[in-house]
Write an enzyme that holds these catalytic residues in place. Structure first.
Site, PDB file in Angstrom:
ATOM      1  N   LYS A  32       0.602  -1.413   0.029  1.00 20.95           N
ATOM      2  CA  LYS A  32       0.431   0.527   0.054  1.00 20.95           C
ATOM      3  C   LYS A  32       0.976   1.043  -0.031  1.00 20.95           C
ATOM      4  CE  LYS A  32      -2.531   1.581   3.673  1.00 20.95           C
ATOM      5  NZ  LYS A  32      -1.832   3.230   4.117  1.00 20.95           N
ATOM      6  N   LEU A  60      -4.706   7.212  -1.518  1.00 21.37           N
ATOM      7  CA  LEU A  60      -5.190   8.326  -1.942  1.00 21.37           C
ATOM      8  C   LEU A  60      -6.157   8.980  -1.434  1.00 21.37           C
ATOM      9  CD1 LEU A  60      -2.681   8.941  -4.900  1.00 21.37           C
ATOM     10  CD2 LEU A  60      -2.494   8.780  -2.419  1.00 21.37           C
ATOM     11  N   LYS A  61      -7.588   8.449  -1.274  1.00 21.17           N
ATOM     12  CA  LYS A  61      -8.435   8.751  -0.705  1.00 21.17           C
ATOM     13  C   LYS A  61      -9.063   9.921  -0.776  1.00 21.17           C
ATOM     14  CE  LYS A  61      -7.939   6.505   4.586  1.00 21.17           C
ATOM     15  NZ  LYS A  61      -6.529   6.387   4.527  1.00 21.17           N
ATOM     16  N   LEU A  62      -9.677   9.788  -2.979  1.00 17.69           N
ATOM     17  CA  LEU A  62     -10.500  11.420  -3.331  1.00 17.69           C
ATOM     18  C   LEU A  62     -11.684  11.453  -2.944  1.00 17.69           C
ATOM     19  CD1 LEU A  62      -7.997  10.138  -4.983  1.00 17.69           C
ATOM     20  CD2 LEU A  62      -9.573  10.617  -6.772  1.00 17.69           C
ATOM     21  N   HIS A  63     -11.712  12.447  -2.567  1.00 21.93           N
ATOM     22  CA  HIS A  63     -13.091  13.602  -2.022  1.00 21.93           C
ATOM     23  C   HIS A  63     -12.916  14.545  -2.625  1.00 21.93           C
ATOM     24  CE1 HIS A  63     -15.966  14.018   0.693  1.00 21.93           C
ATOM     25  NE2 HIS A  63     -16.487  14.531   0.622  1.00 21.93           N
ATOM     26  N   ILE A  65     -15.631  17.212  -6.355  1.00 19.42           N
ATOM     27  CA  ILE A  65     -16.660  17.342  -6.871  1.00 19.42           C
ATOM     28  C   ILE A  65     -16.799  15.818  -7.625  1.00 19.42           C
ATOM     29  CG2 ILE A  65     -17.294  19.700  -6.684  1.00 19.42           C
ATOM     30  CD1 ILE A  65     -16.158  19.411  -9.545  1.00 19.42           C
ATOM     31  N   ASN A  67     -16.823  15.254 -11.508  1.00 21.73           N
ATOM     32  CA  ASN A  67     -15.756  15.522 -12.120  1.00 21.73           C
ATOM     33  C   ASN A  67     -14.634  15.178 -11.826  1.00 21.73           C
ATOM     34  OD1 ASN A  67     -16.043  15.973 -15.019  1.00 21.73           O
ATOM     35  ND2 ASN A  67     -15.435  17.905 -14.764  1.00 21.73           N
ATOM     36  N   THR A  68     -14.379  15.975 -11.253  1.00 22.15           N
ATOM     37  CA  THR A  68     -12.741  16.041 -10.818  1.00 22.15           C
ATOM     38  C   THR A  68     -11.948  14.946 -10.582  1.00 22.15           C
ATOM     39  OG1 THR A  68     -13.010  18.822 -10.029  1.00 22.15           O
ATOM     40  CG2 THR A  68     -11.258  17.003  -9.037  1.00 22.15           C
ATOM     41  N   GLN A 190      -2.881   1.731  17.402  1.00 21.01           N
ATOM     42  CA  GLN A 190      -4.460   1.219  16.654  1.00 21.01           C
ATOM     43  C   GLN A 190      -5.986   1.733  17.628  1.00 21.01           C
ATOM     44  OE1 GLN A 190      -5.818   1.389  13.717  1.00 21.01           O
ATOM     45  NE2 GLN A 190      -3.558   0.836  12.262  1.00 21.01           N
ATOM     46  N   GLY A 210       0.824  -2.821   9.198  1.00 22.26           N
ATOM     47  CA  GLY A 210       2.252  -1.826   8.167  1.00 22.26           C
ATOM     48  C   GLY A 210       3.299  -2.351   9.356  1.00 22.26           C
TER      49      GLY A 210
HETATM   50  O1  C5P Z   1       1.402  -0.379  11.296  1.00 26.67           O
HETATM   51  P1  C5P Z   1      -0.297  -0.389  11.122  1.00 26.67           P
HETATM   52  O2  C5P Z   1       0.081  -1.267  10.773  1.00 26.67           O
HETATM   53  O3  C5P Z   1      -1.221   0.931  12.169  1.00 26.67           O
HETATM   54  O4  C5P Z   1      -0.366   0.260   9.303  1.00 26.67           O
HETATM   55  C1  C5P Z   1      -2.026   0.753   9.439  1.00 26.67           C
HETATM   56  C2  C5P Z   1      -1.728   1.027   7.670  1.00 26.67           C
HETATM   57  O5  C5P Z   1      -3.158   1.509   7.592  1.00 26.67           O
HETATM   58  C3  C5P Z   1      -1.421   2.548   8.079  1.00 26.67           C
HETATM   59  O6  C5P Z   1      -0.840   2.825   6.496  1.00 26.67           O
HETATM   60  C4  C5P Z   1      -2.828   3.408   8.597  1.00 26.67           C
HETATM   61  O7  C5P Z   1      -2.906   5.011   8.200  1.00 26.67           O
HETATM   62  C5  C5P Z   1      -3.945   2.883   7.596  1.00 26.67           C
HETATM   63  N1  C5P Z   1      -5.225   3.152   8.313  1.00 26.67           N
HETATM   64  C6  C5P Z   1      -5.517   2.502   9.437  1.00 26.67           C
HETATM   65  N2  C5P Z   1      -6.899   3.265   9.737  1.00 26.67           N
HETATM   66  C7  C5P Z   1      -8.043   3.454   8.779  1.00 26.67           C
HETATM   67  C8  C5P Z   1      -7.285   3.450   7.519  1.00 26.67           C
HETATM   68  C9  C5P Z   1      -6.328   3.043   7.095  1.00 26.67           C
HETATM   69  O8  C5P Z   1      -4.594   2.422  10.312  1.00 26.67           O
HETATM   70  N3  C5P Z   1      -9.226   2.967   9.794  1.00 26.67           N
END
Ligand code: C5P
Length: 232
Positions: A32, A60-63, A65, A67-68, A190, A210
């Site tokens: 990712k 990249l979580k687009l948000h 209008i 068309n954009t 987390q 991650g």
């Molecule tokens: O290091 P870790 O395992 O916590 O990474 C989790 C990945 O998932 C990070 O890139 C984080 O931005 C992403 N993420 C998240 N929770 C969300 C959406 C995305 O942890 N709700």
């Protein structure tokens, strides 16, 4: 649909990414690329990682209008990524435009996944800042259903929500779930976490992992442990 482990490449430079990926000699993990790396290195980093043979989830979580978003998605589709995403809060019209933009002339397209409510948003903040007064879990399910109606492929959600999303939106509607930790590992920032084995049991389709891999003493061993627990 293949279950897979996606490694979150949360690095701020190509040097750091490549020295991390160089450790993987036998396998080519699904990875990712998020905003930090993409904004630091630009679209070339996507091409370079793709050229090494990795599947890519461009987060990249687009948000914006419709068309954009449609035009931006056409650009991302040209980068040959395998999965990308947007905010369901942009409405069904935006999600439908995104699908149109993503679809290549030959009819193929990357998987498109919606973010529902960010896991950092609490019930309290949603009510006070967004003026949404329904229970958070119902908002998440409603956004997931809107995404399914707009023909998206799935949602990003907590592994703990994956079973319910499948119940509401069908078993082929993908759940891509971060918040995964080993039973004996550190939780970090987390809040609601599950192990790869538990995520499999609840029905996640893809886990995004991650730090349990990137910060491990032996990242390849940690990745293999995730795959063994999650994919089996
Ligand atoms: O290091 P870790 O395992 O916590 O990474 C989790 C990945 O998932 C990070 O890139 C984080 O931005 C992403 N993420 C998240 N929770 C969300 C959406 C995305 O942890 N709700």
């Amino acid at each position: 649909m293949g279950k897979d482990v996606i490694i979150a490449l949360d690095f701020d430079s190509r040097e750091k990414v490549f020295s991390f990926l160089d450790q993987f000699q036998e396998e080519k993990p699904f990875v990712k690329i998020g905003m930090e790396l993409y904004y630091a290195e630009g679209p070339d980093i996507v091409r370079a990682i793709k050229a090494r043979g990795h599947k890519i989830f461009l987060d990249l979580k687009l948000h914006d209008i419709p068309n954009t978003v449609k035009k931006a998605m056409a650009v991302l589709s040209g980068l040959d990524v395998d999965m990308t995403n947007l905010h369901a809060a942009g409405t069904k019209a935006m999600m439908e435009a995104a699908i149109e933009g993503l679809t290549r002339p030959d009819g193929t397209r990357p998987l498109l996944i919606a973010v529902t409510q960010l896991t950092s948003t609490s019930q309290e903040r949603m009510e006070a800042d967004l003026l949404i007064h329904e229970p958070l879990d119902q908002v998440v399910m409603h956004y997931a259903q809107c995404a399914a109606q707009a023909h998206l492929d799935g949602v990003v959600c907590s592994p703990l929500e994956a079973g319910k999303v499948h119940e509401k939106c069908g078993k082929n509607f993908l759940t891509v779930t971060p918040g995964v930790r080993f039973a004996d590992g550190e939780v970090g920032d987390q809040v609601r976490v599950t192990t790869p084995a538990k995520a499999k049991e609840i029905g996640s389709d893809y886990i995004v992992v991650g730090r349990p891999i990137t910060k491990a003493e032996d990242p390849v061993a940690a990745y293999r442990r995730c795959v063994a627990e999650f994919v089996g």
